[in-house]
Motif scaffolding. Structure first.
Motif, PDB file in Angstrom:
ATOM      1  N   ILE A   1      56.791  88.386  54.480  1.00 25.40           N
ATOM      2  CA  ILE A   1      55.367  88.628  54.740  1.00 25.40           C
ATOM      3  C   ILE A   1      54.958  90.057  54.447  1.00 25.40           C
ATOM      4  N   PHE A   2      55.913  90.982  54.477  1.00 27.39           N
ATOM      5  CA  PHE A   2      55.577  92.378  54.230  1.00 27.39           C
ATOM      6  C   PHE A   2      55.418  92.676  52.740  1.00 27.39           C
ATOM      7  N   GLU A   3      55.595  91.664  51.910  1.00 26.23           N
ATOM      8  CA  GLU A   3      55.252  91.816  50.493  1.00 26.23           C
ATOM      9  C   GLU A   3      53.740  91.860  50.323  1.00 26.23           C
ATOM     10  N   SER A   4      53.033  91.385  51.339  1.00 26.33           N
ATOM     11  CA  SER A   4      51.572  91.508  51.354  1.00 26.33           C
ATOM     12  C   SER A   4      51.204  92.876  51.904  1.00 26.33           C
ATOM     13  N   ASP A   5      49.904  93.162  51.977  1.00 36.59           N
ATOM     14  CA  ASP A   5      49.480  94.474  52.470  1.00 36.59           C
ATOM     15  C   ASP A   5      48.940  94.409  53.887  1.00 36.59           C
ATOM     16  N   TYR A   6      49.343  93.385  54.639  1.00 37.28           N
ATOM     17  CA  TYR A   6      48.966  93.308  56.050  1.00 37.28           C
ATOM     18  C   TYR A   6      49.707  94.364  56.861  1.00 37.28           C
ATOM     19  N   ILE A   7      48.998  94.936  57.833  1.00 42.53           N
ATOM     20  CA  ILE A   7      49.636  95.784  58.850  1.00 42.53           C
ATOM     21  C   ILE A   7      49.665  94.949  60.117  1.00 42.53           C
ATOM     22  N   TYR A   8      50.841  94.458  60.445  1.00 43.68           N
ATOM     23  CA  TYR A   8      50.972  93.487  61.535  1.00 43.68           C
ATOM     24  C   TYR A   8      51.356  94.194  62.827  1.00 43.68           C
ATOM     25  N   LEU A   9      50.422  94.225  63.778  1.00 36.16           N
ATOM     26  CA  LEU A   9      50.622  94.914  65.051  1.00 36.16           C
ATOM     27  C   LEU A   9      50.384  93.956  66.216  1.00 36.16           C
ATOM     28  N   ASP A  10      50.961  92.742  66.102  1.00 29.67           N
ATOM     29  CA  ASP A  10      50.769  91.719  67.138  1.00 29.67           C
ATOM     30  C   ASP A  10      52.073  90.981  67.426  1.00 29.67           C
ATOM     31  N   SER A  11      53.162  91.710  67.477  1.00 24.75           N
ATOM     32  CA  SER A  11      54.472  91.068  67.669  1.00 24.75           C
ATOM     33  C   SER A  11      54.698  90.561  69.079  1.00 24.75           C
ATOM     34  N   ALA A  12      53.904  91.030  70.047  1.00 28.88           N
ATOM     35  CA  ALA A  12      54.022  90.483  71.397  1.00 28.88           C
ATOM     36  C   ALA A  12      53.531  89.046  71.444  1.00 28.88           C
ATOM     37  N   ALA A  13      52.661  88.680  70.505  1.00 28.08           N
ATOM     38  CA  ALA A  13      52.186  87.300  70.415  1.00 28.08           C
ATOM     39  C   ALA A  13      53.192  86.445  69.667  1.00 28.08           C
ATOM     40  N   THR A  14      53.605  86.916  68.495  1.00 32.70           N
ATOM     41  CA  THR A  14      54.686  86.267  67.756  1.00 32.70           C
ATOM     42  C   THR A  14      55.224  87.263  66.748  1.00 32.70           C
ATOM     43  N   SER A  15      56.516  87.250  66.544  1.00 36.45           N
ATOM     44  CA  SER A  15      57.127  88.177  65.597  1.00 36.45           C
ATOM     45  C   SER A  15      57.108  87.580  64.192  1.00 36.45           C
ATOM     46  N   GLN A  16      57.407  88.406  63.215  1.00 35.67           N
ATOM     47  CA  GLN A  16      57.630  87.910  61.869  1.00 35.67           C
ATOM     48  C   GLN A  16      59.090  87.452  61.728  1.00 35.67           C
ATOM     49  N   ARG A  17      59.364  86.700  60.667  1.00 33.31           N
ATOM     50  CA  ARG A  17      60.714  86.143  60.493  1.00 33.31           C
ATOM     51  C   ARG A  17      61.383  86.688  59.243  1.00 33.31           C
ATOM     52  N   PRO A  18      62.646  87.109  59.367  1.00 31.95           N
ATOM     53  CA  PRO A  18      63.371  87.576  58.184  1.00 31.95           C
ATOM     54  C   PRO A  18      63.842  86.397  57.328  1.00 31.95           C
ATOM     55  N   LYS A  19      64.123  86.698  56.077  1.00 28.65           N
ATOM     56  CA  LYS A  19      64.562  85.677  55.133  1.00 28.65           C
ATOM     57  C   LYS A  19      65.825  84.968  55.626  1.00 28.65           C
ATOM     58  N   GLN A  20      66.702  85.699  56.316  1.00 29.04           N
ATOM     59  CA  GLN A  20      67.942  85.100  56.807  1.00 29.04           C
ATOM     60  C   GLN A  20      67.673  83.936  57.752  1.00 29.04           C
TER      61      GLN A  20
END
Length: 399
Positions: free
Chosen positions: A7-26
């Motif tokens: 998801i970080f290939e996009s230009d979003y600045i994601y500051l809401d990890s307390a709601a849900t985190s992002q997921r790594p490719k692994q």
């Protein structure tokens, strides 16, 4: 590490990890691999593919048990999320063990998931629900819990970390006192498990619940830890396939714990994803996670404090925020804050954060919340801080 997160290939600045985190490719790859190589119904087939699916599912259970210090794999029950885990405890343990005139103690800072189930139990059993309240720093003081946890208390339900204030509650101390009073302790670990090492026995938790989606894992997989001796005495929460030992026309005998609480086809793929997320977090290490989060939180709070129109809730110490900074801007509704920041692809939360009684207790109707994780950067924080001033300008307050 950011390269691991598509998801970080996009230009979003994601500051809401307390709601849900992002997921790594692994993690994503682990889920896909299960469906491509082990896709069969676990626990039901005697053929190799089903046995492999079962093994991977039970290996995930073992990984979770080791991660939180459970004494037995059987103490780990897979659910959909923290909410379902807490409802399981409320319906299965609460309704069976709370009686008229008993007391349930929780806190005003609970997420609705750890408040509404206990409101239900109290109403159904004609018990009394008592709320602990924090001081101005968001801390529940010793005098507060010792005055409200009494021999009448049967259950103490408390969040390990507040999803609004970021404060870490003194769960170990509260649990020790609650046990002296004869109560059991239910801990909502949704906000703590992604950020700090958990040992359920050291905490004194009789039940401990958390969600995979807040700690890099897929949505739809959660965990309930329960002390084995308690789980074995509890009736099932859901009934149906796989949670039985034997069925007749007249009734059924139930399977052993944990399968007694896992009715129907289980979410094996996402359990495998959760195990991979745990491995990813362990490879990074909680010390590194903590250091990055503290660095970001210090920058956030020092930057926001420069604006006299911003109010920060909770402790003035960044170390006591667990990566969560909740704030309001004078004259600007938090929904407008979030909407305006979204124009620059900055993602922050706005509302009552499923903790409406706490927000009202803080004297607000709604707040905005920034929550960081180890994958965020100082550049992202600085961009957010620069845009905060523009929020006021957009609303007509001038530079």
């Amino acid at each position: 590490m950011r390269k691991d997160f598509p998801i970080f290939e996009s230009d979003y600045i994601y500051l809401d990890s307390a709601a849900t985190s992002q997921r790594p490719k692994q993690v994503l790859d682990a889920v896909v691999d299960f469906y491509q190589k082990s896709n069969a119904n676990p626990l039901r087939g005697l053929y190799d593919l089903s046995i492999d699916a079962t093994d991977r599912y039970e290996d995930a259970r073992k990984t979770v048990a080791n991660f939180i210090g459970a004494k037995s794999n059987r103490e780990i029950i897979f659910t959909r999320n923290t909410s379902e885990s807490l409802n399981l405890v409320a319906y299965s343990y609460g309704l069976s063990n709370v009686n008229e005139g008993d007391e349930i103690v929780t806190t005003i800072m609970e997420h609705h998931s750890n408040m509404l189930p206990w409101q239900m139990v109290a109403k159904e059993k004609k018990a009394k629900l008592i709320y602990l309240e924090p001081n101005k720093e968001g801390v529940i003081e010793k005098s507060e819990y010792e005055s409200k946890i009494t021999p009448k208390t049967k259950i103490v339900a408390i969040a390990h970390v507040s999803n609004v204030l970021g404060v870490t509650n003194p769960v170990k101390e509260i649990a020790e006192y609650a046990h002296k009073m004869g109560a059991i302790v239910v801990v909502d670990g949704a906000q703590s498990t992604p950020h700090m090492e958990i040992d359920v026995n050291e905490l004194g938790a009789d039940f401990f619940a958390f969600s995979g989606h807040k700690m890099l894992a897929p949505m739809g997989i959660g965990v309930l830890y329960g002390r084995l001796e308690l789980l074995e005495k509890m009736p099932p929460f859901l009934v149906g396939g796989e949670m039985i030992e034997y069925v007749t026309r007249e009734g059924a005998t139930y399977a052993e714990v944990p399968h007694k609480f896992e009715a129907g086809t289980v979410n094996a793929a996402d359990a495998v994803g959760l195990a991979e997320a745990i491995n990813y977090i362990k490879n990074i290490g909680f010390e590194a996670i903590h250091n990055q989060e503290l660095l970001l939180t210090e920058r956030l709070m020092s930057g926001l404090k420069k604006y006299d129109f911003v109010k920060i809730y909770g402790s003035s110490d960044p170390k006591k925020h667990c990566g969560i900074v909740t704030f309001t801007i004078d004259g600007v509704h938090p929904h407008d804050v979030s909407t305006i920041l979204n124009e620059d692809k900055i993602c922050v939360r706005a509302g009552n954060h499923c903790a409406q009684p706490l927000v009202e207790f803080l004297g607000a109707s709604s707040t905005a919340r920034v929550s960081v994780y180890f994958y965020n950067t100082l550049d992202e924080v600085d961009t957010f801080l620069d845009k905060i001033k523009e929020v006021r300008e957009v609303m007509g307050y001038g530079a």
